[in-house]
Design a protein around this motif. Sequence first.
Motif, PDB file in Angstrom:
ATOM      1  N   GLU A  28     -67.517   2.536 -64.932  1.00 12.33           N
ATOM      2  CA  GLU A  28     -68.421   1.410 -66.174  1.00 12.33           C
ATOM      3  C   GLU A  28     -69.697   2.186 -64.765  1.00 12.33           C
ATOM      4  O   GLU A  28     -69.578   2.617 -63.846  1.00 12.33           O
ATOM      5  CB  GLU A  28     -67.576   0.240 -65.817  1.00 12.33           C
ATOM      6  N   ASN A  73     -68.258  -4.112 -70.242  1.00 14.78           N
ATOM      7  CA  ASN A  73     -69.275  -5.081 -70.416  1.00 14.78           C
ATOM      8  C   ASN A  73     -70.796  -3.969 -71.197  1.00 14.78           C
ATOM      9  O   ASN A  73     -71.708  -4.346 -71.809  1.00 14.78           O
ATOM     10  CB  ASN A  73     -69.560  -6.321 -69.491  1.00 14.78           C
ATOM     11  N   ASN A 173     -66.146  -3.700 -76.693  1.00 14.83           N
ATOM     12  CA  ASN A 173     -65.493  -4.638 -75.362  1.00 14.83           C
ATOM     13  C   ASN A 173     -65.090  -5.802 -75.426  1.00 14.83           C
ATOM     14  O   ASN A 173     -66.009  -6.337 -75.432  1.00 14.83           O
ATOM     15  CB  ASN A 173     -66.261  -3.685 -74.235  1.00 14.83           C
ATOM     16  N   GLU A 174     -64.483  -6.686 -74.764  1.00 15.37           N
ATOM     17  CA  GLU A 174     -64.134  -7.855 -75.380  1.00 15.37           C
ATOM     18  C   GLU A 174     -65.485  -8.703 -76.034  1.00 15.37           C
ATOM     19  O   GLU A 174     -65.945  -9.390 -75.769  1.00 15.37           O
ATOM     20  CB  GLU A 174     -64.224  -8.174 -73.592  1.00 15.37           C
ATOM     21  N   TYR A 245     -57.230  -9.790 -64.898  1.00 12.92           N
ATOM     22  CA  TYR A 245     -57.920 -10.443 -63.291  1.00 12.92           C
ATOM     23  C   TYR A 245     -56.913 -10.676 -62.907  1.00 12.92           C
ATOM     24  O   TYR A 245     -57.234 -11.491 -62.822  1.00 12.92           O
ATOM     25  CB  TYR A 245     -59.114  -9.589 -63.273  1.00 12.92           C
ATOM     26  N   GLU A 293     -58.073  -3.230 -68.637  1.00 10.28           N
ATOM     27  CA  GLU A 293     -58.399  -3.469 -67.911  1.00 10.28           C
ATOM     28  C   GLU A 293     -57.363  -4.349 -67.138  1.00 10.28           C
ATOM     29  O   GLU A 293     -56.702  -5.721 -67.438  1.00 10.28           O
ATOM     30  CB  GLU A 293     -59.377  -3.874 -67.881  1.00 10.28           C
ATOM     31  N   GLN A 350     -61.299  -1.372 -61.239  1.00 11.40           N
ATOM     32  CA  GLN A 350     -61.609   0.728 -62.241  1.00 11.40           C
ATOM     33  C   GLN A 350     -61.284   1.775 -60.917  1.00 11.40           C
ATOM     34  O   GLN A 350     -60.380   1.223 -60.551  1.00 11.40           O
ATOM     35  CB  GLN A 350     -63.538   0.283 -62.035  1.00 11.40           C
TER      36      GLN A 350
HETATM   37  O1  AHR Z   1     -64.549  -4.050 -64.813  1.00  9.26           O
HETATM   38  C1  AHR Z   1     -65.475  -5.468 -64.726  1.00  9.26           C
HETATM   39  C2  AHR Z   1     -65.417  -6.712 -66.019  1.00  9.26           C
HETATM   40  O2  AHR Z   1     -64.514  -6.760 -66.391  1.00  9.26           O
HETATM   41  C3  AHR Z   1     -65.808  -5.239 -67.167  1.00  9.26           C
HETATM   42  O3  AHR Z   1     -67.349  -4.438 -67.615  1.00  9.26           O
HETATM   43  C4  AHR Z   1     -65.334  -6.298 -68.324  1.00  9.26           C
HETATM   44  O4  AHR Z   1     -64.916  -5.984 -69.380  1.00  9.26           O
HETATM   45  C5  AHR Z   1     -64.398  -7.335 -67.454  1.00  9.26           C
HETATM   46  O5  AHR Z   1     -64.523  -9.057 -68.426  1.00  9.26           O
END
Ligand code: AHR
Length: 503
Positions: A28, A73, A173-174, A245, A293, A350
């Motif tokens: 990113e 993001n 994205n999201e 995450y 992700e 990432q």
């Molecule tokens: O990977 C970091 C961030 O986590 C990304 O930009 C977003 O898509 C997610 O919230």
Amino acid sequence: MSHQAAMIVDRDFVIGRVDDRLFGSFIEHLGRAVYGGIYEPGHPTADERGFRRDVLELVKALRVPIIRYPGGNFVSGYDWRDGIGPKEERKRRLELAWRTIETNQFGMNEFVDWCREAGSQVMWAVNLGTQGIDEARAAVEYANHPSGTYWSDLRVKHGYSKPHNIKVWCLGNEMDGPWQIGHKTAEEYGRLACETAKAMKWVDPSIELVACGSSGAGMPTFGEWEATVLDHTYEHVDYLSLHTYYGNPDNDTPLFLARSLQMDEFIRTVAAICDYIKAKKRSKKTIYLSFDEWNVWFHSHEQDKKLEPWQIAPPQLEDIYTMEDALVVGCMLITLLKHADRVKIACLAQLVNVIAPIMTENGGKAWAQTIYYPFLHASLHGRGNVLVPLIRSPKYDTKEVTDVPYLEAVAVHNEEAGEVTVFAVNRDLEKPLPLSVDLRGFGSCRVIEHLVLEHDDLKAVNDAQNPDRVRPHARSGAKADGSRLEAVLGKASWNVIRVKTGV
Ligand code: AHR
């Protein structure tokens, strides 16, 4: 139950073939992922395009088949047209997602070139936050149309006579997240994603599209979001995204290690929602999952809150990963493999500097973090048919997750190589776990190697001074007698046991 574990696999009982793209990753425009990470003109190892060769070598070793880009993001405020054409004419922009300054010195064409060097395909995300159908279809035309139109000829003018042929595209994205620039309701997003998908596929019918699922299973709209979005987009998209995450903020390691069971549940639930919409629509089509992700992310949260805004490529999301983080990543990889029938794309988020397996110093060294190794092993040895794992293991309870097996494991059969690889984590922090694997239908077997990642200190990390503090080593003692494999998994360890079959 005595403290030992058993696993039965059978060469004919296959969950699914691993799609290579299960070992994808993500870059990113955030922190030092691009600037100071993969791209640093003037670095001693940089080539004439500014690509750091030291980083490329570490990336190439991982054999990453696909890389999602440019966000995250970031993409929800990004104008892809800012990143093409002569560099000296490119605009500097305020970047609102991460509150930095984006110089646009790196964009689509540079990323395509870099991916070619890395041996990876591009997975491009379009902006459905502040942009829409028109910019998305123009991006497909610029990237994939041969020539003879405004956007394709512009690419040719920029030095790329051949189309980039970007195959996989993310529709935003999201978009369920209030933090997202241009956040939308499921109805708003579903309609926009559907119409954007149609236009993009009219430009290039060969592309595949990923619709945004929830940004996490903990979102209040989780479930309803997926169903509504698919109601609008079902026949026009190919994948639905999942993101997750995990962290260990309370230093509850047994719970942290159990988080992959929640990931498993998340995948099952999203697959069920996809199939509910399939049934509702009487569709013949199956929607596959793009877990685009996933990782451990929590170490850098406090530090990031203190960052001064509007810097260029400041250190952001620079989690320094411990041995125990590597175990969690190992459990997450095993979980993804167990869903090889449904999860076709997954992106470790990432790749460089930003919650990443690879770290760099600006102007200095590059090295592998602890989490690099389970990813490396899974990517190198986890391709083939995933076998149904029947597991008997002692279990433990945590305050949130109960019945957690100490053994997390899966086996992958690589028919061409005549090998089976068992990936296994021993979640027990105190004791080794003897493991017996019945490799049914494989004839007589021989152990090729047993690789282990372990460390006496679960908080041990790698850094520029000690890049090899945590690294895998071979362990002796694993034996195959006929088709029965016996091994001992050290306490709190990641294990890769490679076996030659039919010897
Ligand atoms: O990977 C970091 C961030 O986590 C990304 O930009 C977003 O898509 C997610 O919230």
